[in-house]
Design an enzyme around this catalytic site. Structure first.
Site, mmCIF file in Angstrom:
data_model
loop_
_atom_site.group_PDB
_atom_site.id
_atom_site.type_symbol
_atom_site.label_atom_id
_atom_site.label_comp_id
_atom_site.label_asym_id
_atom_site.label_seq_id
_atom_site.Cartn_x
_atom_site.Cartn_y
_atom_site.Cartn_z
ATOM 1 N N LYS A 25 0.865 -1.188 0.000
ATOM 2 C CA LYS A 25 0.000 0.000 0.000
ATOM 3 C C LYS A 25 0.892 1.225 0.000
ATOM 4 O O LYS A 25 2.035 1.171 0.474
ATOM 5 C CB LYS A 25 -0.886 0.019 1.259
ATOM 6 C CG LYS A 25 -2.120 0.885 1.123
ATOM 7 C CD LYS A 25 -3.244 0.144 0.412
ATOM 8 C CE LYS A 25 -4.427 0.982 0.125
ATOM 9 N NZ LYS A 25 -5.571 0.158 -0.303
ATOM 10 N N ASP A 45 -6.906 4.378 -4.531
ATOM 11 C CA ASP A 45 -7.606 4.192 -3.251
ATOM 12 C C ASP A 45 -8.241 5.565 -2.989
ATOM 13 O O ASP A 45 -8.433 6.341 -3.931
ATOM 14 C CB ASP A 45 -6.632 3.764 -2.140
ATOM 15 C CG ASP A 45 -7.349 3.267 -0.882
ATOM 16 O OD1 ASP A 45 -7.756 2.103 -0.837
ATOM 17 O OD2 ASP A 45 -7.539 4.070 0.067
#
Ligand code: NDP
Ligand code: 2IT
Length: 449
Positions: free
Chosen positions: A122, A162
């Site tokens: 991430k 995201d």
């Protein structure tokens, strides 16, 4: 040295979101670790709670007035035992190492569940895109990629979107990577259709969540048809959750942003969803404007005593949290149950606090944890990677069918795994254990690396 969960709490006491995500997983994994001596001996859990690598970097950029700014960039490469690191980038002022680590940790289990060969990662920044011009966002993305490019690659780490990172940001980042590296590869997913994107990737997280919820309902002898559904958020995940709910004959009644929520007693129409998409994706406006445009839309600001909790205070059958972490606390969960909710399927990552999950489980709610229910987004990113490697493009129907098959498989895997460990119907245990076992087996096979 302390063992298991305490080991994490002692080492990273200042990372509440990360500790929360590890706690949730650890509670489920105890039964697996008790049953598997090889995992204990090889310290698989202890190795899995430490990322393989974390990169933190400075992101300098210039605004339209010529002023200089400095943000902090992150890429957390959690685990690559089953494939290249894979996971989105989040641009939001709240981003910090704890949030990056919880997201990368969760992503590792989620990606394992998709059946595709993807490790977990991430990234992101505390940059706030709100109120910034396209040019400012472009300059920020270029600066961000000017450092991140060193750490990623189509066989190393494949970032995507995201919160705060959608098609626009992916385009700017891809352009910079392609220029620096002088190569056109599938290094990012969520790309536009004119330059290597996949059909259905924008829709995938929301659609996938509704497919997963449909499977949970069916397995319990229920249906989403006619079900009144609360949705939070109004970004990528929320928009396509609303759309698919309408398509399957459910009745979506709410949406929100960080300032307030809207409630539509008669349910959203396709026209309202189209308006919302334009409002959020093109005009970059606020959800409140829905109430100005449609007389039957009620706007409820979050400035009262209940805060964002008001958005869960409606009579409903199902809830699809699709905004951000910890958007359902224990009181919200209890409120939902009092209002008749029988299914909760998470679109946002770690939507529910540990207390909230406890309430759902005690009340035998059909509860789909994010790492299973929202895995459709990254799964379709995996399908984008496959198409890029083949230099090919499947049709929207083909991708949607593959997405559906993956969600059905994830659902079945969760149920089968929960039953195997003596907790039938426990999707939390099923998702954590199944996601863990594949990674654990790969780590065992590859030795102490
Ligand atoms: P977007 O940036 O497109 O939308 C985020 C939405 O959440 C916005 O409506 C935003 O409102 C709202 N929001 C943000 N912070 C808060 C808050 N504190 N309280 C209430 N609302 C808030 O992001 P996505 O739709 O992509 O992501 C939403 C969630 O889904 C995240 O948890 C993400 O990690 C997860 N997810 C995303 C995937 C993807 O493919 N995009 C895949 C899997 C999970 P505002 O405009 O006011 O900020
Ligand atoms: O949380 C997630 O799964 C995502 N933001 C999507 C990640 C991806 O690589 O598509």
């Amino acid at each position: 040295m302390s063992e298991g969960l305490q080991f994490v709490k002692d080492r990273d006491p200042h990372e509440p979101e990360f500790i929360q995500s590890v706690t949730e997983v650890y509670e489920s994994l105890k039964v697996v670790l008790d049953a598997e001596a090889a995992y204990r001996k090889a310290k698989i859990f202890e190795r899995l709670v430490e990322p393989e690598r974390m990169v933190i970097f400075r992101v300098p950029w210039q605004d339209d007035k010529g002023e200089y700014h400095v943000n902090r960039g992150f890429r957390v490469q959690w685990n690559s035992a089953i494939g290249p690191y894979k996971g989105g980038c989040r641009f939001h002022p709240s981003v910090n190492l704890s949030i990056m680590k919880f997201l990368a940790f969760e992503q590792t289990f989620k990606n394992s569940l998709t059946t595709l060969p993807m490790g977990g990662g991430k990234g992101g920044s505390d940059f706030d895109p709100k109120g910034r011009s396209d040019d400012e966002v472009m300059r920020f993305c270029q600066s961000f990629m000017t450092e991140m490019f060193r750490h990623i690659g189509p066989n190393t780490d494949v970032p995507a979107g995201d919160m705060g990172v959608g098609a626009r940001e992916i385009g700017y980042m891809f352009g910079t990577y392609r220029r620096i590296k002088n190569e056109f590869t599938g290094v990012l997913t969520g790309k536009g259709m004119s330059y290597g994107g996949s059909w259905i990737r924008p829709e995938a997280t929301g659609y996938g969540n509704v497919y997963f919820a449909g499977e949970m309902a069916e397995a319990a002898g229920r249906t989403l048809k006619g079900a009144v559904c609360m949705v939070s958020g109004s970004g990528n995940v929320a928009q396509f959750t609303l759309e698919k709910l309408l398509q399957v004959g459910a009745k979506p009644v709410s949406a929100s942003d960080s300032s307030g929520s809207i409630y539509v007693a008669d349910g959203f129409t396709a026209e309202m969803i189209a308006f919302l998409k334009n409002l959020k994706n093109v005009k970059r406006g606020r959800i409140k404007e829905m109430a100005d445009a449609f007389p039957n839309v009620e706007y409820i600001p979050f400035d009262g005593k209940a805060g964002p909790g008001v958005q869960w205070n409606h009579k409903a059958d199902c809830a699809f949290p699709s905004a951000t972490q910890n958007e359902i606390n224990e009181a919200d969960a209890q409120n939902m149950i009092n209002n008749g909710v029988w299914l909760v399927s998470e679109g946002s990552n770690m939507s529910t606090t540990l207390g909230g999950i406890g309430v759902f489980q005690e009340n035998k709610i059909l509860y789909g944890p994010a790492k299973a229910s929202n895995a459709g987004g990254v799964a379709t990113s995996g399908l984008e990677m496959s198409q890029n490697s083949m230099r090919y493009l499947w049709t929207p129907e083909e991708v949607d069918q593959k997405l559906k098959n993956i969600m059905v498989t994830i659902h079945k895997t969760c149920l089968d795994t929960a039953a195997k460990y003596g907790r039938p119907g426990d999707y939390v245990l099923g998702a954590n254990a199944a996601g863990f076992i594949k990674v654990a087996e790969a780590m065992l096979a590859q030795g102490l690396v």
